[in-house]
Write an enzyme that holds these catalytic residues in place. Structure first.
Site, mmCIF file in Angstrom:
data_model
loop_
_atom_site.group_PDB
_atom_site.id
_atom_site.type_symbol
_atom_site.label_atom_id
_atom_site.label_comp_id
_atom_site.label_asym_id
_atom_site.label_seq_id
_atom_site.Cartn_x
_atom_site.Cartn_y
_atom_site.Cartn_z
ATOM 1 N N HIS A 83 4.866 0.427 -0.457
ATOM 2 C CA HIS A 83 5.688 -0.470 0.351
ATOM 3 C C HIS A 83 4.785 -1.597 0.845
ATOM 4 C CE1 HIS A 83 3.813 2.214 3.284
ATOM 5 N NE2 HIS A 83 3.961 1.254 4.167
ATOM 6 N N HIS A 137 3.763 -4.876 3.839
ATOM 7 C CA HIS A 137 3.771 -5.363 5.219
ATOM 8 C C HIS A 137 3.387 -6.835 5.234
ATOM 9 C CE1 HIS A 137 4.065 -1.407 7.123
ATOM 10 N NE2 HIS A 137 3.167 -0.982 6.254
ATOM 11 N N ASP A 168 -4.743 -10.642 0.593
ATOM 12 C CA ASP A 168 -3.429 -11.285 0.585
ATOM 13 C C ASP A 168 -2.745 -11.153 -0.775
ATOM 14 O OD1 ASP A 168 -1.277 -12.730 1.644
ATOM 15 O OD2 ASP A 168 -2.110 -14.645 0.950
ATOM 16 N N HIS A 169 -1.508 -10.688 -0.746
ATOM 17 C CA HIS A 169 -0.687 -10.468 -1.940
ATOM 18 C C HIS A 169 -1.361 -9.518 -2.927
ATOM 19 C CE1 HIS A 169 1.590 -13.764 -0.235
ATOM 20 N NE2 HIS A 169 2.602 -13.316 -0.964
ATOM 21 N N HIS A 180 0.846 -1.194 0.000
ATOM 22 C CA HIS A 180 0.000 0.000 0.000
ATOM 23 C C HIS A 180 0.882 1.244 0.000
ATOM 24 C CE1 HIS A 180 -0.205 1.049 4.579
ATOM 25 N NE2 HIS A 180 0.904 0.413 4.311
ATOM 26 N N GLU A 196 0.117 -4.278 11.978
ATOM 27 C CA GLU A 196 0.762 -3.858 10.732
ATOM 28 C C GLU A 196 2.250 -4.217 10.783
ATOM 29 O OE1 GLU A 196 0.258 -0.051 7.979
ATOM 30 O OE2 GLU A 196 1.286 0.414 9.865
ATOM 31 N N CYS A 216 6.422 6.443 4.099
ATOM 32 C CA CYS A 216 5.285 5.568 3.763
ATOM 33 C C CYS A 216 4.435 6.139 2.626
ATOM 34 C CB CYS A 216 4.416 5.324 4.988
ATOM 35 S SG CYS A 216 5.282 4.404 6.279
#
Length: 137
Positions: free
Chosen positions: A41, A43, A81-82, A16, A126, A35
């Site tokens: 980037h 997480h 996810d991903h 994100h 996070e 960020c």
């Protein structure tokens, strides 16, 4: 009837960029710092979902953990996810994908499909040090 809290944890990875369309580029950079990098980037998130409800005297469960796992798969894992949260999830097209907003999104998604029990809490990690708790308030 006893009220019991049931929890399940999952892990997912997602990218994100912290950026608000309501702010200028300079304001976004000042607020979000690194960020706000234009390429984003990622997480490795950890999410814990807590439901509460009356203990069923026959099954001894609030909700079958298999059902909670499937709800989390449909509402969270398959969606997030991903993925690039900002690009792949419409909810974040007009709001920053902060951990706070992600927890609210998860709550709204899960609340629609939980078969029984009451959604009590979303705990979103996070990072190891940054945690958001949302209780639908």
């Amino acid at each position: 009837m006893p009220i019991v809290y049931l929890s399940r944890r999952e892990h997912f990875s997602a990218a994100h960029r912290l950026h608000s369309p309501k702010l200028s580029d300079a304001e976004n950079l000042a607020i979000y710092g690194k960020c706000n990098h234009k390429h984003g980037h990622g997480h490795n998130y950890k999410v814990e979902v807590v439901v509460k409800g009356e203990l069923d005297p026959t099954t001894g469960m609030v909700l079958n953990i298999t059902e909670l796992k499937e709800c989390m798969k449909v509402a969270i894992m398959d969606v997030m996810d991903h993925k690039n949260l900002d690009m792949d999830i419409e909810y974040f097209h007009d709001k920053p994908s902060t951990a706070e907003n992600i927890a609210v999104f998860m709550w709204m998604s899960l609340a629609k499909i939980l078969p029984k029990g009451e959604l009590h809490e979303i705990v979103l990690h996070e990072t190891d040090n940054n945690v958001v708790i949302y209780r639908g308030e």
